[in-house]
Design an enzyme around this catalytic site. Structure first.
Site, PDB file in Angstrom:
ATOM      1  N   GLU A  19      -6.378  -1.311  -6.606  1.00 56.24           N
ATOM      2  CA  GLU A  19      -5.481  -0.455  -7.389  1.00 56.24           C
ATOM      3  C   GLU A  19      -4.500  -1.338  -8.152  1.00 56.24           C
ATOM      4  O   GLU A  19      -3.767  -2.120  -7.547  1.00 56.24           O
ATOM      5  CB  GLU A  19      -4.714   0.500  -6.464  1.00 56.24           C
ATOM      6  CG  GLU A  19      -5.580   1.558  -5.822  1.00 56.24           C
ATOM      7  CD  GLU A  19      -4.794   2.455  -4.888  1.00 56.24           C
ATOM      8  OE1 GLU A  19      -5.012   3.680  -4.921  1.00 56.24           O
ATOM      9  OE2 GLU A  19      -3.962   1.932  -4.111  1.00 56.24           O
ATOM     10  N   HIS A  21      -3.144  -3.718  -5.268  1.00 56.50           N
ATOM     11  CA  HIS A  21      -3.406  -3.239  -3.909  1.00 56.50           C
ATOM     12  C   HIS A  21      -4.872  -3.421  -3.570  1.00 56.50           C
ATOM     13  O   HIS A  21      -5.729  -2.667  -4.021  1.00 56.50           O
ATOM     14  CB  HIS A  21      -2.997  -1.759  -3.780  1.00 56.50           C
ATOM     15  CG  HIS A  21      -3.271  -1.195  -2.424  1.00 56.50           C
ATOM     16  ND1 HIS A  21      -3.575   0.124  -2.212  1.00 56.50           N
ATOM     17  CD2 HIS A  21      -3.308  -1.788  -1.195  1.00 56.50           C
ATOM     18  CE1 HIS A  21      -3.784   0.326  -0.921  1.00 56.50           C
ATOM     19  NE2 HIS A  21      -3.622  -0.818  -0.288  1.00 56.50           N
ATOM     20  N   SER A  50       0.814  -1.215   0.000  1.00 55.53           N
ATOM     21  CA  SER A  50       0.000   0.000   0.000  1.00 55.53           C
ATOM     22  C   SER A  50       0.840   1.254   0.000  1.00 55.53           C
ATOM     23  O   SER A  50       0.316   2.353  -0.215  1.00 55.53           O
ATOM     24  CB  SER A  50      -0.913   0.011   1.240  1.00 55.53           C
ATOM     25  OG  SER A  50      -0.132   0.038   2.430  1.00 55.53           O
ATOM     26  N   ASN A  68      -4.602   6.708  -1.312  1.00 53.72           N
ATOM     27  CA  ASN A  68      -3.909   7.402  -0.226  1.00 53.72           C
ATOM     28  C   ASN A  68      -3.491   8.813  -0.617  1.00 53.72           C
ATOM     29  O   ASN A  68      -3.467   9.724   0.220  1.00 53.72           O
ATOM     30  CB  ASN A  68      -2.686   6.596   0.224  1.00 53.72           C
ATOM     31  CG  ASN A  68      -3.064   5.457   1.147  1.00 53.72           C
ATOM     32  OD1 ASN A  68      -4.044   5.526   1.872  1.00 53.72           O
ATOM     33  ND2 ASN A  68      -2.290   4.388   1.116  1.00 53.72           N
TER      34      ASN A  68
END
Length: 506
Positions: free
Chosen positions: A158, A146, A125, A196
């Site tokens: 992802e 991910h 991540s 993120n």
């Protein structure tokens, strides 16, 4: 290698933690044989029992038939070591700890026992896919997949190719994720990938608002939930994630983009981490937690509706107050309470522009159309009696009222502008397509809509106005509007549009 996604029939999942178990369950229900591996065989047995139990629950709930559940269990097998011979494995997915060297060593061992065409996927991540792959003799076979926790429920994945990932693999990886019933997005191998990175827009601005003493965490969260429609306010989210984790992510993404001001963390987090104020995990963060339950100070009781008249030039607000029985007048009489609608500016600036005396003026955030929650901005020069009268007038509408310190723009507008501008920054750097940015944020962060879609709904020109006002008022480069935003406002294009690119001319 066209058709690879359809040919994948055997996958090895390395790691038996919560992510490894979730990925194994997803792949097994997706129709492939799953080898579950770890250094600890007891952990593998425990993980298999856990996944079997989850499959039984899906059958009980009717989400799988008994035959489907039984078949999925039969597709789950145990291997005695992560680097056991794997000549018939098409894909390896690692879900081990976030340690670059550990992942490199693992893939190095797997490279010795897998076929040359076996694909290696990392569930990292935060680490660079390219750096993980660089330790292999053939880095072209590595890609990031991910997944998000809990894997069976969080549909987003992802897909992150490294710099040297073979050209055909990203598209095939997208197909494989869809085959397993999840929603993939394609992201560049950049700090924070997509989710993120996009999530910094909310948290960094919320921390900035707190550092300016504009509002307390509970008030920011109430505004975020009731005005913006978020499921969790930014400080609730930081407590849920754990500030020890979030602080590291904030610092990592900021440094990864070479101290880009838009991503700048707050000085507030480091001392709070040092003090052990992590959040839910240890009982105290921005909130206190007793027996796992959040403690929140109740909102103060509002004063009664004022006997003074209220003046506002905002027609919609005036109608709302009139319907609540508040006397609304058409002129700023000497004894009237003065309310100004705020759109990307401070109360003092709005009062000066309207030629109103500051001592009797309060600001009201206009973003929500005065529905859900009303936000009252109070500046240092306000007569307290006028402020209480304004509070009572707004409370008479029956809607909750949050009182905040006046700032360069209302709280909700600052949060939304930062969310949208961060997404525009991602799009401008071509780190992901607009549609993938919106999908990632909706599914990965649980926002009511994607940030670019949200910006289009509010109006890109309005978002730009808020950012320009913040930049002009503070001089802080964190509020520089993205070129993606400014260009589309100038051209009248939606933020969700890619627009014409050089490749379109070829």
């Amino acid at each position: 290698m066209a058709g690879w996604a359809e040919r994948v029939s055997r996958v090895r999942v390395v790691g038996t933690g919560v992510m490894g178990r979730g990925i194994a369950q997803l792949a097994a229900t997706g129709g492939v044989t799953v080898e579950l591996a770890d250094l600890d065989l007891d952990a593998v047995r425990s993980a298999l029992d856990y996944v079997h139990g989850m499959l039984d629950k899906l059958v009980t709930k009717g989400r799988l038939s008994e035959a489907e559940g039984r078949a999925a269990k039969q597709r789950l097998v145990m291997v005695d070591a992560p680097s056991a011979p794997a000549g018939n494995v098409d894909l390896v997915i690692e879900a081990v700890r976030e340690d670059l060297e550990a992942k490199r060593v693992l893939f190095g061992k797997l490279e010795q026992v897998c076929r040359p065409d076996t694909v290696f996927a990392t569930n990292t991540s935060s680490l660079s896919v390219t750096e993980i792959a660089a330790g292999l003799s053939d880095p072209t076979r590595v890609i990031g997949l991910h997944f998000f926790n809990p894997v069976p429920l969080m549909r987003l994945v992802e897909v992150v190719p490294g710099v040297r990932t073979v050209e055909w693999l990203p598209e095939e990886a997208l197909k494989l994720v869809r085959r397993w019933g999840h929603e993939p997005v394609l992201a560049k191998d950049a700090p924070g990938f997509l989710v993120n990175h996009a999530g910094r827009g909310l948290n960094t601005e919320a921390l900035q608002i707190l550092s300016e003493s504009v509002a307390e965490p509970a008030d920011v969260d109430r505004i975020a939930r009731d005005v913006l429609g978020l499921k969790l306010g930014p400080f609730e989210l930081l407590d849920l994630t754990g500030l020890d984790v979030s602080h590291a992510v904030l610092e990592s993404i900021w440094s990864g983009f070479h101290s880009e001001p838009r991503l700048r963390p707050s000085w507030l987090t480091r001392p709070r981490v040092a003090a052990g104020l992590f959040g839910r995990k240890n009982g105290e963060g921005f909130y206190r937690y007793v027996d796992g339950k959040q403690e929140v100070t109740p909102e103060p009781a509002a004063p009664p509706a004022p006997d003074k008249p209220v003046f506002t030039a905002e027609e919609r607000l005036g109608r709302l107050l009139t319907a609540a029985g508040v006397q609304v007048v058409a002129d700023a009489y000497p004894d009237a309470v003065l309310l100004v609608a705020l759109r990307g500016e401070s109360t003092l600036d709005a009062a000066a522009r309207a030629g109103l005396p500051a001592s009797r003026v309060c600001g009201v955030d206009a973003l929500s159309g005065y529905q859900g929650r009303l936000t009252l901005s109070v500046h240092p020069g306000l007569d307290p009696a006028a402020g209480r009268a304004a509070w009572g007038a707004l409370a008479a509408t029956g809607q909750p009222v949050t009182i905040v310190q006046d700032g360069p723009a209302p709280v909700a507008q600052r949060l939304l502008a930062s969310i949208v501008n961060t997404a525009c920054y991602i799009a401008a750097q071509n780190l992901a397509d607009p549609a993938d940015i919106d999908t990632a944020v909706r599914l990965g962060l649980g926002y009511p809509r994607g940030p670019l879609e949200w910006g289009d709904l509010v109006g890109p020109d309005k978002v730009l106005r808020v950012l320009a006002g913040l930049y002009q008022s503070t001089g802080d480069p964190r509020y520089r509007p993205s070129s993606w935003l400014t260009e589309r406002v100038a051209l009248g294009l939606p933020l969700t549009s890619k627009g014409t690119r050089p490749a379109d001319l070829l």
